[in-house]
Design an enzyme around this catalytic site. Structure first.
Site, PDB file in Angstrom:
ATOM      1  N   ASP A  66       0.861  -1.178   0.000  1.00 41.35           N
ATOM      2  CA  ASP A  66       0.000   0.000   0.000  1.00 41.35           C
ATOM      3  C   ASP A  66       0.907   1.241   0.000  1.00 41.35           C
ATOM      4  O   ASP A  66       2.126   1.154   0.114  1.00 41.35           O
ATOM      5  CB  ASP A  66      -0.956  -0.031   1.202  1.00 41.35           C
TER       6      ASP A  66
HETATM    7  C1  BGC Z   1      -5.082   3.042   0.258  1.00 42.75           C
HETATM    8  C2  BGC Z   1      -5.256   1.999  -0.816  1.00 42.75           C
HETATM    9  C3  BGC Z   1      -5.094   2.627  -2.179  1.00 42.75           C
HETATM   10  C4  BGC Z   1      -3.759   3.332  -2.250  1.00 42.75           C
HETATM   11  C5  BGC Z   1      -3.489   3.956  -3.591  1.00 42.75           C
HETATM   12  C6  BGC Z   1      -3.862   3.914   0.058  1.00 42.75           C
HETATM   13  O1  BGC Z   1      -3.833   4.982   0.917  1.00 42.75           O
HETATM   14  O2  BGC Z   1      -5.020   2.394   1.513  1.00 42.75           O
HETATM   15  O3  BGC Z   1      -6.500   1.388  -0.687  1.00 42.75           O
HETATM   16  O4  BGC Z   1      -5.221   1.644  -3.163  1.00 42.75           O
HETATM   17  O5  BGC Z   1      -3.728   4.346  -1.264  1.00 42.75           O
HETATM   18  O6  BGC Z   1      -4.292   5.033  -3.821  1.00 42.75           O
END
Ligand code: BGC
Length: 760
Positions: A284
């Site tokens: 993530d």
């Molecule tokens: C979130 C994810 C997301 C990623 C990219 C993160 O802050 O937890 O769910 O896919 O950002 O945007």
């Protein structure tokens, strides 16, 4: 080739070459050949996923993207859109980097791309698997037409704590329902061949257990027994992988003392060895860097840890890019580990067909024709109507008559930007109709609509600001609340019926949007009280990204329609349901508590050694609270219709089954009311005695059936040994002979039941 891969991974991965599954020898040869030409820096470059910063989904933004592409320091980009821009970036990669390796382009396409469908919790409330798959397919068609080939979806984190804002992004509390939905979404995105121009690679997230954050506070610790993990939390991730998902995202949280993004048990032993996952593992957003704050060391150390644990691609933080070479030189990571990660990134690109045609997804013509098509909007409207859950309908307040004047009052009445709901980063907010505009478009001049803000979203301006970020603004009126309410009441008095458009703004749920108070904000409650005092019929159209506590509303408001956030076509869909063109059929995918203090709350709980007597409110020395009963306000699976459904007693084709038998469970369902309508018939099972404690009931199947008024249908479910299995203390997936109960009904509380026995 599989053997070579096995050797490459020796020392890192516990199992044999089989962990990579049976793959494509042509792909293996191609990638062997390519990797043979790559320098170690180029291999590390492939592990770097950057954001183009068009849609902000985190606080760190990547820099010098162009320079890095040319230098071969980027494997993927996310949040960059349009064929023109993506083509430009891809041209840099395939014309100006030494090895001409194409880039993969991702985005958070969570519940639609430009045509936005209901938030995932709302989609789950449809219990309509074909529809859910279709929404993912349309999302893939639109996003791929705009240049993308990878989506960070489905989000399959089970959540039983509505304080957690991200409960809105998943399918709710239930393992079985979430697993079924996970499968449909993967198939919808990836289609039958990932190489086709209109598919997206799915990315299952957040691996793992992110939805069990302590106290519902985002990014907080998860500490969970293996037994609970295997039985309740892991199956949806596994289901997505079994459906062929080609990538998976590690979660931010700590799991039993080791954060997911550095957890080799999770990412290697479980994911690769046991589950045989052969796709790409991405972190993530800056999750590698966050291992520093978790307390696992400096950037070099945590990057090495993360790679060794099984991460292939580092999202945004550039820990891999900036430290892995040094770690390799110092003997802290192996070349084999870097090769392994690089291979998975290249394989993803190969599977998407990017080596054959890097511009496969850059077709301006498709973008013009396919994005926002009328069929897509039609599907969005249908999905929204099916996601709405009718929570209360006293004296048949609904459906409304298509005549006279309706007052639509409240802070959610006139905000288009809040209709798509959280995690709709690609939505065209300015073009999204508000509730009132959508209703007007659907109703034409059959009904006159008058409207008023009525109240601020919250009394606290700072809280409102935090709750309306990313352009999801709701105008504030700084005059005294009584003045605004008085005006709203004057408007309402001109109408025959009042629709109170209240609840949460879209950014009150979603990432980093946990709440401790799940009541409708006090400013809005005061408005509702005033509207009720007019004596006119009041329908609460409730916007919510999570289960809210509606005890007061349930007591005082005659009709409550929970519309979550319905997406692009919300306003029209609300009109369809309020005025009876569509009979509501949504059922709750998560328990609505009476009080926030009951959380975490879920229907599939254990009995405990001191359960309350059936129907009791409180008993001393029993498992309960002094001040609130154990009951939910609205149970899991609950939702009303304009018609009523009668269930016959259950009939079983036998009383005893062996492990190889199938038990036929039948009920007769009658549409006993005055409207045609659909019912979600749910089947639950309880294992009465076993070697370990089991939930008081677990969903094991369901059917959504449509019945004309007066019609009766016999529904039959087949229960097999698989439905009776669970993971025991040794994590063996087994069933145990003995007595079981089977329940069938329209929600997890109001059920018919019968007994059967599993015999050897
Ligand atoms: C979130 C994810 C997301 C990623 C990219 C993160 O802050 O937890 O769910 O896919 O950002 O945007």
């Amino acid at each position: 080739m599989n053997l070579i891969k096995g050797i490459l991974c020796c020392g890192l991965v516990l199992s044999s070459q089989l962990i990579f599954g049976q793959q494509d020898p042509k792909m293996d040869r191609f990638i062997d050949d390519l990797m043979g030409k790559m320098t170690i820096e180029e291999k590390i470059g492939q592990l770097n996923l950057v954001t183009a910063g068009e849609a902000t989904t985190g606080s760190v933004v990547s820099t010098d993207v162009e320079g890095k592409i040319k230098a071969g320091n980027i494997g993927g980009i996310f949040s960059m859109t349009t064929p023109a821009r993506i083509r430009k970036a891809q041209e840099l990669a395939v014309n100006q980097s030494r090895l001409k390796i194409p880039i993969i382009f991702g985005m958070d396409v969570i519940h639609g791309y430009k045509t936005i469908f209901p938030i995932p919790l709302g989609l789950a409330a449809t219990w309509d698997m074909d529809l859910i798959q279709k929404t993912a397919r349309v999302a893939a068609i639109e996003a791929s037409a705009d240049g993308l080939n990878w989506t960070f979806s489905p989000m399959v984190d089970i959540s039983r704590d509505a304080r957690w804002g991200r409960i809105s992004e998943g399918s709710g509390e239930d393992t079985y329902l979430s697993a079924r939905i996970a499968r449909e979404m993967v198939v919808g995105y990836q289609g039958d061949d990932l190489k086709k121009y209109n598919t997206l690679m799915a990315c299952v997230k957040h691996f793992a257990l992110y939805g069990a954050a302590e106290a519902g506070r985002d990014y907080h610790t998860t500490d969970m027994s293996l037994h609970r993990m295997y039985n309740e939390y892991l199956p949806p991730y596994k289901a997505a992988i079994d459906a062929g998902a080609q990538s998976i995202m590690t979660s931010f949280n700590d799991i039993n003392g080791v954060p997911a993004s550095a957890n080799s048990w999770l990412l290697t032993d479980l994911l690769r060895t046991d589950w045989k996952f052969n796709g790409l593992v991405v972190t993530d957003y800056t999750a590698v860097n966050e291992l520093i704050d978790h307390g696992l060391g400096d950037l070099q150390q945590v990057s090495a840890l993360s790679l060794k644990a099984g991460v292939d691609m580092d999202m945004v933080g550039e820990g891999f890019l900036t430290t892995l070479k040094k770690s390799l030189d110092e003997g802290k990571v192996s070349a084999a580990a870097i090769d392994r990660a690089c291979r998975y990134v290249l394989e993803a690109k190969y599977k998407l067909g990017l080596f054959e045609d890097p511009f496969r997804y850059c077709n301006e013509d498709r973008a013009k024709k396919e994005i926002g098509k009328s069929e897509h909007l039609q599907l969005a409207r249908e999905a929204a109507t099916k996601s709405f859950v009718l929570l209360k309908n006293a004296n048949q307040t609904l459906p409304l008559k298509k005549s006279g004047t309706v007052a639509v009052i409240g802070p959610l009445a006139n905000t288009g930007a809040n209709m798509p709901g959280t995690w709709s980063v690609s939505a065209d907010l300015a073009k999204t109709a508000s509730l009132v505009d959508g209703m007007r478009a659907a109703l034409g001049n059959q009904v006159q609509i008058v409207t008023h803000l009525g109240a601020n979203l919250t009394d606290d301006a700072a809280l409102q600001e935090r709750s309306t970020m990313f352009g999801r603004t709701i105008p504030r009126d700084d005059r005294p609340a009584e003045t605004i309410i008085a005006e709203a009441v004057a408007t309402a008095n001109k109408a025959d019926v009042i629709v109170a458009a209240l609840g949460e703004s879209s950014e009150m749920s979603g990432e980093s949007s946990s709440r401790t108070d799940l009541n409708i904000p006090a400013s809005q409650r005061r408005l509702l009280e005033a509207l009720l005092k007019t004596g006119k019929p009041v329908v609460l159209v409730l916007f919510a990204g999570r289960p809210l506590t509606l005890t007061w509303e349930n007591e005082h408001v005659p009709a409550i329609l929970n519309v979550w956030f319905g997406g692009t076509e919300t306003g029209k869909a609300v009109a369809d349901v309020l005025f009876g063109d569509v009979n509501p059929s949504g059922k709750l995918p998560a328990t609505f508590p009476q009080h926030v203090g009951q959380l975490p709350m879920y229907y599939s709980q254990k009995n405990t050694g001191r359960p309350l007597a059936e129907g009791a409110w409180f008993q001393k020395f029993r498992s309960n609270y002094l001040d609130v009963s154990n009951a939910p306000l609205y149970p899991f699976g609950y939702g009303l219709s304009y018609t009523t459904f009668d269930y016959s007693p259950i009939t079983l084709d036998k009383q005893k089954i062996t492990a190889s038998d199938k038990l036929q469970v039948s009920v007769q369902l009658k549409n006993a009311g005055n409207y045609d309508g659909a019912e979600v018939v749910q089947l639950y099972i309880r294992d009465m005695v076993g070697s370990q404690t089991r939930p008081i009931k677990e969903l094991k199947n369901f059917q959504k059936v449509f019945l004309k008024k007066g019609e009766t249908k016999t529904l039959t479910f087949e229960v097999s040994n698989e439905d009776l299995k669970f993971y025991n203390q040794k994590l063996e997936h087994i069933s145990e002979p003995g007595m079981f109960k089977v329940f069938v009904g329209g929600n997890s509380r109001d059920l018919k039941e019968a007994d059967f026995e599993l015999v050897n």
